[in-house]
Design a protein around this motif. Structure first.
Motif: not given
Length: 324
Positions: A296-304
């Motif tokens: 299981v791989l988890r990543y977060g993406v933030l467009v700011h």
């Protein structure tokens, strides 16, 4: 480093961004054929495509809260002036590793002339089912299952889960990728050829744009092949200053992640390319998922809005760590 076998049957690599604040906007997900459109606060954010005729699922485009497109349009469209037409397998946002049991799930056979790989070594992430699609006042979620198909047959399955949220200044995607070794062991090979990636719009490329990592390193020379908790790409689009950040979890194997980050707009986290990134042939970043096990791989993406300092990307990273 010794080759490691996941005897527990599961490896968890987590990177989940903080929940949206009190100003969170309603998220609406709508399916149309082999795609799901995502609207936040009544404004289009992105669309998820999972057409079986394409080698892997992807998002196109990603937009800021103000509506600015922050990802490259090619190869989905050739009508955007000034865009490079290189690396056609690099779509807006996607997941795919370059060596899974020796097969390339990063590149695509349709674009084999762009790769030095044998065309018979390409894999496909083939759509099986859309398992969940949920809208909500503060977030929305979708989950889809795929078969990992190679010329030699199916080697496993993959579930992609995404949670979307946002407010008047930002957009967030929490991404979870689960690879299951349903047909025997699965080896994630040591290669620089990416894993989780975003290809940003040309206006964000240096020198007009700026790429920075958590340690303050700037540009491809300072970031490529280096470890970091996060990397941010920011710059000026026609209507606003905007940026895109990707977060990696501090409990990752080989944490912080290595980054395949290029000045031509590629931003990619890769936990497996140890030998490739260090240049040390004695290193080995492979992982074996045992038969019936999962990764299981988890990543977060933030467009700011604004650059990494104005958006306090470092603070957002600390918040997500505190929540784990």
């Amino acid at each position: 480093m010794d080759l490691r076998v996941l005897t527990t049957g599961a490896l968890l690599i987590a990177a989940v961004l903080p929940a949206a604040d009190a100003g969170s906007a309603r998220v609406e997900l709508t399916r149309a054929g082999n795609s799901v459109a995502v609207h936040i606060g009544g404004r289009p954010f992105t669309t998820y495509y999972f057409d079986p005729s394409v080698a892997k699922p992807y998002f196109h485009p990603l937009r800021s809260a103000r509506g600015s497109v922050v990802t490259r349009g090619y190869p989905m469209t050739t009508e955007i002036a000034g865009e490079e037409r290189d690396e056609p397998h690099q779509r807006g946002m996607y997941f795919g590793h370059g060596d899974v049991n020796g097969f390339d799930f990063w590149g695509e056979a349709a674009f084999a002339t762009w790769s030095d790989h044998d065309p018979s070594r390409f894999g496909r992430t083939m759509f099986r089912s859309l398992d969940e699609i949920r809208s909500g006042d503060e977030s929305g979620e979708l989950r889809a299952t795929f078969d990992l198909v190679t010329p030699a047959g199916t080697i496993g399955e993959e579930t992609q889960t995404y949670r979307f949220s946002g407010d008047e200044r930002s957009r967030i995607i929490d991404c979870t990728f689960t690879i299951r070794a349903t047909r025997g062991p699965v080896t994630m090979g040591d290669t620089k050829e990416r894993t989780f990636a975003i290809r940003v719009a040309k206006a964000l490329h240096p020198p007009s744009g700026r790429m920075v990592n958590a340690g303050g390193a700037v540009g491809e020379k300072g970031i490529w092949g280096k470890r970091s908790n996060w990397v941010d790409y920011s710059g000026r689009l026609p209507d606003e200053d905007v940026g895109v950040a990707v977060f990696d979890h501090p409990q990752n194997a080989e944490t912080p992640a290595y980054w395949h980050a290029r000045a031509y707009g590629l931003l990619s986290a890769n936990p497996f390319g140890l030998k490739q990134f260090t240049g040390d042939r004695r290193q080995d970043g492979r992982y074996v998922i045992p038969a019936a096990g999962s990764l299981v791989l988890r990543y977060g993406v933030l467009v700011h809005h604004g650059d990494s300092l104005q958006a306090d990307v470092a603070g957002a990273y600390r918040q997500f760590v505190a929540r784990q």
